[in-house]
Write an enzyme that holds these catalytic residues in place. Structure first.
Site, PDB file in Angstrom:
ATOM      1  CB  ALA A 220     -47.995  -7.739  32.811  1.00  0.00           C
TER       2      ALA A 220
ATOM      3  CB  CYS B 184     -43.385 -11.356  34.783  1.00  0.00           C
ATOM      4  SG  CYS B 184     -45.495 -11.206  33.726  1.00  0.00           S
TER       5      CYS B 184
ATOM      6  CE1 TYR C  28     -49.593 -14.703  29.502  1.00  0.00           C
ATOM      7  CE2 TYR C  28     -47.999 -12.653  28.203  1.00  0.00           C
ATOM      8  CZ  TYR C  28     -48.160 -13.934  29.288  1.00  0.00           C
ATOM      9  OH  TYR C  28     -46.787 -14.351  29.923  1.00  0.00           O
TER      10      TYR C  28
ATOM     11  CB  SER D  94     -38.665  -3.952  28.440  1.00  0.00           C
ATOM     12  OG  SER D  94     -39.837  -5.276  27.843  1.00  0.00           O
ATOM     13  N   PRO D  95     -40.980  -4.180  30.402  1.00  0.00           N
ATOM     14  CG  PRO D  95     -43.657  -3.952  29.701  1.00  0.00           C
ATOM     15  CD  PRO D  95     -41.958  -3.515  29.049  1.00  0.00           C
TER      16      PRO D  95
ATOM     17  CD  GLN E 266     -47.112  -5.416  29.024  1.00  0.00           C
ATOM     18  OE1 GLN E 266     -46.778  -5.627  29.730  1.00  0.00           O
ATOM     19  NE2 GLN E 266     -46.251  -4.737  27.475  1.00  0.00           N
TER      20      GLN E 266
ATOM     21  NE  ARG F 184     -34.439 -13.640  29.616  1.00  0.00           N
ATOM     22  CZ  ARG F 184     -35.572 -13.507  29.047  1.00  0.00           C
ATOM     23  NH1 ARG F 184     -35.640 -12.899  27.371  1.00  0.00           N
ATOM     24  NH2 ARG F 184     -36.556 -14.944  28.452  1.00  0.00           N
TER      25      ARG F 184
ATOM     26  CG  LEU G  50     -31.628 -12.044  23.192  1.00  0.00           C
ATOM     27  CD1 LEU G  50     -31.339 -13.102  22.009  1.00  0.00           C
ATOM     28  CD2 LEU G  50     -31.433 -12.363  24.199  1.00  0.00           C
TER      29      LEU G  50
ATOM     30  NE  ARG H 130     -43.524  -6.004  24.850  1.00  0.00           N
ATOM     31  CZ  ARG H 130     -42.223  -5.327  25.322  1.00  0.00           C
ATOM     32  NH1 ARG H 130     -42.568  -6.672  26.649  1.00  0.00           N
ATOM     33  NH2 ARG H 130     -41.577  -5.195  25.820  1.00  0.00           N
TER      34      ARG H 130
END
Length: 355
Positions: A58, A26, A183, A23-24, A100, A325, A302, A231
């Site tokens: 992103a 940052c 965003y 997953s993207p 992304q 994560r 999660l 997304r």
């Protein structure tokens, strides 16, 4: 037979070797939007670890659309070659490289989380103005954004298309448009942040217009043979905000505009939202969008255990799982997951002697 998690997925001409997507995330490690050695190792190691696709964080389509001054960018042709090096390596390792594309809107000009995460003034390295559909700050004490004019909207739409062209030039195979987490594109969707009374505000069709126009502009330059993802925040988790019913309706629209997969996250547009965190808490959103529209979906949030991820896919609740994560904790999670599920692990030849 492989588990559902390790079955391949065809997306136009692109084939993912498994259903695990990085997953993207940052990294707040760029200068002037440029990818560097950190990104080579961070993204490359997840490809070595066996993921089916690896998405960059992103990447801002304009300099003033960055969340922070340390964000990755794709607003200049100078950004192409450093990304091309990464995309080549990711693909050589058997994963599909993607990016992304994003604009931070009213959440721009802030500090990285490990530096406090709050707004940053121009005197301290931030910038102004920041942009939004309506002149409403994200939270108390944050800078007030400037409401975008029609010309501003058209300019940012063009910036998304130019960014997609650069991803193609760099060798990317997936583009995902970031329309979540408070965003800019999400800000236009949600009645919490969009109080406009023109063609981009008010009704559902008006509030979704900007996203549709960005999708169309990107599809005009992004080859038909390559997949396009979006997304979304499936719900704002706030009464009177964006809802899962809105997300289903939007997904149905976007499927008709050439979008292949909806990446179903949630929240981010209200600082006081109460979000019921728990294992797989966002999976029902991906399941409902998939069931009611027929479009492919990604589940995120999660998802940590191999059996959990495989069950989501086996039960038809989503088509891919996106891990964030957990991939930071374990870049080789796909290899370990394959071993746990009894699948051939996607181990590079250089590491075979360890397995």
């Amino acid at each position: 037979m492989p588990s559902s998690l390790f079955s391949p997925l065809q997306l136009r001409v692109v084939t993912l070797r498994n259903r695990i997507v990085v997953s993207p995330m940052c990294e707040y490690s760029s200068q002037d939007g440029l990818a560097n050695d950190w990104h080579v190792v961070h993204l490359g190691s997840r490809a070595v670890g066996g993921a089916g696709a690896v998405l960059t964080e992103a990447a801002a389509v304009t300099a003033d659309g960055r969340i922070s001054s340390a964000d990755l960018g794709i607003y200049s042709d100078d950004h192409v070659e450093p990304l091309a090096r990464i995309f080549r390596f990711v693909e050589e390792r058997g994963a599909v490289p993607g990016m992304q594309l994003a604009h931070a809107g009213r959440k721009a000009s802030t500090a990285p989380p490990f530096q406090g995460g709050g707004p940053v003034s121009p005197a301290d390295g931030g910038w102004e103005p920041i942009w939004a559909p309506s002149p409403m700050a994200f939270r108390d004490g944050w800078q007030a954004p400037r409401a975008m004019t029609i010309a501003d909207i058209k300019s940012v739409t063009h910036a998304f298309a130019e960014a997609a062209r650069r991803v193609l030039d760099a060798g990317g195979k997936i583009v995902e448009l970031h329309s979540a987490h408070g965003y800019l594109l999400h800000e236009f969707l949600s009645p919490l942040s969009n109080r406009r009374d023109d063609d981009y505000g008010g009704s559902f069709d008006n509030r979704t217009r900007f996203v549709r126009e960005v999708v169309d502009a990107v599809r005009a330059v992004w080859p038909e043979r390559l997949p396009l993802w979006v997304r979304i925040s499936s719900t704002d988790w706030v009464e009177g905000g964006w809802t899962i019913e809105d997300s289903v309706a939007l997904a149905a629209q976007l499927g008709d505009h050439g979008v292949d997969l909806i990446d179903c996250s949630s929240g981010g547009n209200d600082a006081h939202a109460k979000i019921p965190l728990g294992p797989g808490y966002q999976v029902p959103f991906a399941e409902r969008v998939r069931r009611e529209t027929g479009i492919m979906t990604g589940a995120v949030g999660l998802i940590t255990e191999p059996e959990q991820a495989d069950e989501i896919l086996r039960e038809g609740r989503a088509d891919v799982v996106l891990l964030a994560r957990q991939m930071l904790r374990d870049p080789y999670w796909p290899i370990h997951a394959a071993l746990a599920l009894g699948d051939p692990p996607p181990v590079p030849v250089q590491y075979l002697r360890a397995f």
